[in-house]
Scaffold this active site. Sequence first.
Site, PDB file in Angstrom:
ATOM      1  N   LYS A 116       0.814  -1.210   0.000  1.00 25.41           N
ATOM      2  CA  LYS A 116       0.000   0.000   0.000  1.00 25.41           C
ATOM      3  C   LYS A 116       0.857   1.272   0.000  1.00 25.41           C
ATOM      4  CE  LYS A 116      -4.456  -1.505   2.017  1.00 25.41           C
ATOM      5  NZ  LYS A 116      -4.468  -2.873   1.593  1.00 25.41           N
ATOM      6  N   LYS A 158      -3.250   1.309   8.624  1.00 26.96           N
ATOM      7  CA  LYS A 158      -3.427   0.149   7.741  1.00 26.96           C
ATOM      8  C   LYS A 158      -2.112  -0.589   7.603  1.00 26.96           C
ATOM      9  CE  LYS A 158      -6.757   1.993   4.397  1.00 26.96           C
ATOM     10  NZ  LYS A 158      -6.954   2.327   2.975  1.00 26.96           N
ATOM     11  N   GLY A 164      -7.815  -7.913   2.684  1.00 25.83           N
ATOM     12  CA  GLY A 164      -8.919  -8.576   3.366  1.00 25.83           C
ATOM     13  C   GLY A 164      -9.328  -7.885   4.657  1.00 25.83           C
ATOM     14  N   GLY A 165      -9.062  -6.580   4.742  1.00 25.14           N
ATOM     15  CA  GLY A 165      -9.501  -5.812   5.909  1.00 25.14           C
ATOM     16  C   GLY A 165      -8.681  -6.056   7.164  1.00 25.14           C
ATOM     17  N   HIS A 208     -17.224   3.069  -0.749  1.00 23.16           N
ATOM     18  CA  HIS A 208     -16.173   2.335  -1.439  1.00 23.16           C
ATOM     19  C   HIS A 208     -16.648   2.139  -2.874  1.00 23.16           C
ATOM     20  CE1 HIS A 208     -13.173  -1.126  -1.792  1.00 23.16           C
ATOM     21  NE2 HIS A 208     -13.880  -1.175  -2.907  1.00 23.16           N
ATOM     22  N   GLU A 275      -9.379   0.599  -6.446  1.00 24.88           N
ATOM     23  CA  GLU A 275     -10.343   0.922  -5.392  1.00 24.88           C
ATOM     24  C   GLU A 275     -10.195   2.372  -4.978  1.00 24.88           C
ATOM     25  OE1 GLU A 275     -11.095  -3.381  -3.261  1.00 24.88           O
ATOM     26  OE2 GLU A 275      -9.782  -1.990  -2.210  1.00 24.88           O
ATOM     27  N   ARG A 297      -5.805  -8.566  -9.613  1.00 26.68           N
ATOM     28  CA  ARG A 297      -6.380  -9.906  -9.778  1.00 26.68           C
ATOM     29  C   ARG A 297      -7.842  -9.756 -10.117  1.00 26.68           C
ATOM     30  NH1 ARG A 297      -9.468  -9.795  -4.960  1.00 26.68           N
ATOM     31  NH2 ARG A 297      -8.428  -8.662  -3.315  1.00 26.68           N
TER      32      ARG A 297
HETATM   33  P1  ADP Z   1      -7.906  -4.026   2.032  1.00 33.24           P
HETATM   34  O1  ADP Z   1      -6.588  -4.243   1.373  1.00 33.24           O
HETATM   35  O2  ADP Z   1      -8.015  -4.722   3.322  1.00 33.24           O
HETATM   36  O3  ADP Z   1      -9.037  -4.241   1.091  1.00 33.24           O
HETATM   37  P2  ADP Z   1      -8.439  -1.169   1.755  1.00 33.24           P
HETATM   38  O4  ADP Z   1      -7.400  -0.135   1.807  1.00 33.24           O
HETATM   39  O5  ADP Z   1      -8.994  -1.504   0.414  1.00 33.24           O
HETATM   40  O6  ADP Z   1      -7.882  -2.474   2.444  1.00 33.24           O
HETATM   41  O7  ADP Z   1      -9.621  -0.754   2.725  1.00 33.24           O
HETATM   42  C1  ADP Z   1     -10.671  -1.626   3.064  1.00 33.24           C
HETATM   43  C2  ADP Z   1     -11.889  -0.856   3.541  1.00 33.24           C
HETATM   44  O8  ADP Z   1     -11.587  -0.036   4.659  1.00 33.24           O
HETATM   45  C3  ADP Z   1     -12.461   0.103   2.537  1.00 33.24           C
HETATM   46  O9  ADP Z   1     -13.324  -0.534   1.648  1.00 33.24           O
HETATM   47  C4  ADP Z   1     -13.169   1.110   3.413  1.00 33.24           C
HETATM   48  O10 ADP Z   1     -14.423   0.647   3.833  1.00 33.24           O
HETATM   49  C5  ADP Z   1     -12.296   1.188   4.627  1.00 33.24           C
HETATM   50  N1  ADP Z   1     -11.348   2.298   4.506  1.00 33.24           N
HETATM   51  C6  ADP Z   1     -10.155   2.253   3.894  1.00 33.24           C
HETATM   52  N2  ADP Z   1      -9.527   3.442   3.959  1.00 33.24           N
HETATM   53  C7  ADP Z   1     -10.354   4.268   4.638  1.00 33.24           C
HETATM   54  C8  ADP Z   1     -10.283   5.642   5.061  1.00 33.24           C
HETATM   55  N3  ADP Z   1      -9.212   6.383   4.801  1.00 33.24           N
HETATM   56  N4  ADP Z   1     -11.326   6.161   5.738  1.00 33.24           N
HETATM   57  C9  ADP Z   1     -12.409   5.410   6.026  1.00 33.24           C
HETATM   58  N5  ADP Z   1     -12.530   4.128   5.678  1.00 33.24           N
HETATM   59  C10 ADP Z   1     -11.525   3.540   4.993  1.00 33.24           C
HETATM   60  P1  ADP Z   2     -12.190  -8.326  -3.070  1.00 34.55           P
HETATM   61  O1  ADP Z   2     -11.351  -7.105  -2.839  1.00 34.55           O
HETATM   62  O2  ADP Z   2     -11.932  -9.082  -4.314  1.00 34.55           O
HETATM   63  O3  ADP Z   2     -13.605  -8.138  -2.790  1.00 34.55           O
HETATM   64  P2  ADP Z   2     -11.374  -9.299  -0.546  1.00 34.55           P
HETATM   65  O4  ADP Z   2     -10.603  -8.095  -0.185  1.00 34.55           O
HETATM   66  O5  ADP Z   2     -12.572  -9.639   0.239  1.00 34.55           O
HETATM   67  O6  ADP Z   2     -11.727  -9.354  -2.064  1.00 34.55           O
HETATM   68  O7  ADP Z   2     -10.371 -10.514  -0.583  1.00 34.55           O
HETATM   69  C1  ADP Z   2     -10.610 -11.623  -1.418  1.00 34.55           C
HETATM   70  C2  ADP Z   2     -10.117 -12.849  -0.756  1.00 34.55           C
HETATM   71  O8  ADP Z   2      -8.719 -12.824  -0.696  1.00 34.55           O
HETATM   72  C3  ADP Z   2     -10.597 -13.023   0.637  1.00 34.55           C
HETATM   73  O9  ADP Z   2     -10.746 -14.376   0.853  1.00 34.55           O
HETATM   74  C4  ADP Z   2      -9.475 -12.447   1.466  1.00 34.55           C
HETATM   75  O10 ADP Z   2      -9.439 -13.046   2.722  1.00 34.55           O
HETATM   76  C5  ADP Z   2      -8.287 -12.837   0.623  1.00 34.55           C
HETATM   77  N1  ADP Z   2      -7.182 -11.895   0.654  1.00 34.55           N
HETATM   78  C6  ADP Z   2      -7.193 -10.612   0.287  1.00 34.55           C
HETATM   79  N2  ADP Z   2      -5.979 -10.089   0.389  1.00 34.55           N
HETATM   80  C7  ADP Z   2      -5.165 -11.069   0.833  1.00 34.55           C
HETATM   81  C8  ADP Z   2      -3.785 -11.152   1.141  1.00 34.55           C
HETATM   82  N3  ADP Z   2      -2.965 -10.125   1.008  1.00 34.55           N
HETATM   83  N4  ADP Z   2      -3.298 -12.330   1.580  1.00 34.55           N
HETATM   84  C9  ADP Z   2      -4.101 -13.380   1.719  1.00 34.55           C
HETATM   85  N5  ADP Z   2      -5.417 -13.364   1.439  1.00 34.55           N
HETATM   86  C10 ADP Z   2      -5.948 -12.227   1.015  1.00 34.55           C
HETATM   87 MG    MG Z   3      -9.399  -3.242  -0.613  1.00 28.97          MG
END
Ligand code: ADP
Ligand code: ADP
Ligand code: MG
Length: 656
Positions: A116, A158, A164-165, A208, A275, A297
């Site tokens: 990130k 983060k 995956g949150g 989002h 995103e 992906r």
């Molecule tokens: P991941 O790699 O886990 O998907 P993301 O950076 O895409 O992480 O963030 C996942 C979710 O967290 C977003 O879909 C959003 O709901 C929340 N989020 C991320 N960044 C922010 C932010 N700066 N402020 C508020 N919510 C956020």
């Molecule tokens: P999308 O962004 O496609 O909606 P998610 O963020 O929910 O998907 O992640 C898709 C799947 O991949 C989930 O099962 C999540 O747990 C897994 N995942 C996402 N990022 C990673 C990672 N960096 N390492 C391992 N598993 C991951």
């Molecule tokens: Mg994300």
Amino acid sequence: MISSLLIANRGEIAVRVMRTARRMGIRTIAVYSEADAGAMHVAEADEAVCVGPPSPTESYLNMEAVLGAARDSGAEAIHPGYGFLSENAAFAEACQEAGIIFVGPSAASIRAMGDKAAAKAAMEGAGVPLVPGYHGDDQTPKVLAGEAKKIGFPVLIKASAGGGGRGMRIVRDAVEFTDALASAKREAKGAFGDDRVIIEKYLERPRHIEVQMFGDTQGNVVHLFERDCSLQRRYQKVIEEAPAPGMSDARRAEIGAAAIAAAKSIDYVGAGTVEFIVDAAAGGADGPFYFMEMNTRLQVEHPVTELITGTDLVEWQLRVASGERLPLNQERITQTGHAVEARLYAEDPSRDFLPAAGRLVHLQWPAGDGIRIDTGVRNGDSIAVEYDPLIAKMIAHGPDRETALHRLHAAMCELQLVGPITNQAFLADALAHPAFIEGEIDTNFIAEHRSALLPTEASMSNANILAALAFLLEERGHSQVLRGGDAHSPWNITDSWRPNLPARDRVELQYGDTDISVDLMNDGRGWQANLSNGDSSLPVGQLPEGVAVYRDGHTLILTDGPRQQRLTHIVPLEQADRGEGAGGGLSAPMPGKVVQALVAAGDSVIRGQTVMILEAMKMEHAISAPADGVVADVFFNAGDQVDEGVELLRLAKDSE
Ligand code: ADP
Ligand code: ADP
Ligand code: MG
């Protein structure tokens, strides 16, 4: 065109990729772990290779084993699905070295976006708007705290390597920062082997919104419009739709162009998603948008895009991987109607979406206009604890949003799924919620409407108790009461039912914390039940219309549509166990790994205090003390694997 494809994944995505490959005349090769030998994706493939034990690191994440399977089966290409190895640059490289096509972008593109911090630095250079924040190299807590202050609270920490949150923490003021940082770093280290973090301004009312990208090896890059994934729990998507409600065409063009700029800046090839986070407080879907991350992906929610654009994105992936041009240029990509997807999970919404596992005792998918079900399980299969608890994606398409939502809601209500606890009723309620139908959404939706969406602890009605009793009688073959009793029932418990004797006995049931004991008596004309709650002589008849009862071990599951109630059938021999556990012992709610024991023998604890952190099903779970007391014994340490129900630690009552 490639002629054989190994799918380095499991579950619904493996099945979905194979469906397209098969249609294109491509030979499919599945890989599976020992836990998945009987899985649907194995049955659907032309060939299947076992790649190791159940643990993902030893099987689906084991690069050598997966590459070995590809070599042995003569696979020309590998599709990684999502999760697992899909965003692993070293794996993309290893494929190349082995002369196997990796269906995805180059290792360099994966690297550019995999982190990130690095991704944000790159996007800054490409002129893509970023959320205000810090993504520097200096990770000293003091520096990070200083940066957080500069950004202004609230901030979001983060994991740089996150996904995956996981590894995210909201911090509302400076005093919380140090603790939140430590816990984010610990989770990041455990999940990604990398504890670097970035800090962002936390937006209070975000949506989002992400853009589906596609690039080919000739340098063409297009977008296939946006998806709105604002309905989330724990930063993970639950319901996704396209187009984004309320977005203007002008903004759609702008966000699409920003996504193309992002993809072009890293010479992107294949399917990807950019995103964005949209500050909905200032203009809804048209509020300011900021780059969040790019997923290099195929995304879980790609079906909604397929439905509105009439495309098959897996086919596009396979064509691009074979060196073909993108099937459509930007002008020819159009969208029709509206699509919505809901992720059906084995999880308990009323216990903060705690993942669940278990066998699908009964499963019947709904059908209907515009309904698509992507799943990797069949009736009788199990949701395993080792993997993601996703059971299926249910997707609906319609001419407009209202119709699409209505169709998905109807399908959700029609779905017959009995077994593990799921979010089915929760999803049905969310899809029918007036605010959601109005398009009043942001990422706080689920948290804010929690009370309306979470099942209220319905009390167990006498009608349902009688249904359970009718089921038990039927199971025992008491066909004088119920026709069609199953003589081959799995009933194998010694009891005092004897034919030709005055039939009476006691049945012990438990609903939540409530014990329900029932005296049953057959007066020759039929069965009567006397319930411990005072109701006497209720006739036990046939199962009520519309209610079905299923058994899963000692659990009786009563279902009427999307809602289920569970009764535990207490068998006398096991009661002793039950009583013992209730002492001061804390047991594991699910199988998992101990991340940290936060207390030691002799420590005093207060009710609600976190005493242990458990990791299970890709998430951390806090185990908290049920009452004030003193820790008598801690049975496990960090790193230990525990089974469900195992006693983790023991509390002694506070010695006054
Ligand atoms: P991941 O790699 O886990 O998907 P993301 O950076 O895409 O992480 O963030 C996942 C979710 O967290 C977003 O879909 C959003 O709901 C929340 N989020 C991320 N960044 C922010 C932010 N700066 N402020 C508020 N919510 C956020
Ligand atoms: P999308 O962004 O496609 O909606 P998610 O963020 O929910 O998907 O992640 C898709 C799947 O991949 C989930 O099962 C999540 O747990 C897994 N995942 C996402 N990022 C990673 C990672 N960096 N390492 C391992 N598993 C991951
Ligand atoms: Mg994300």
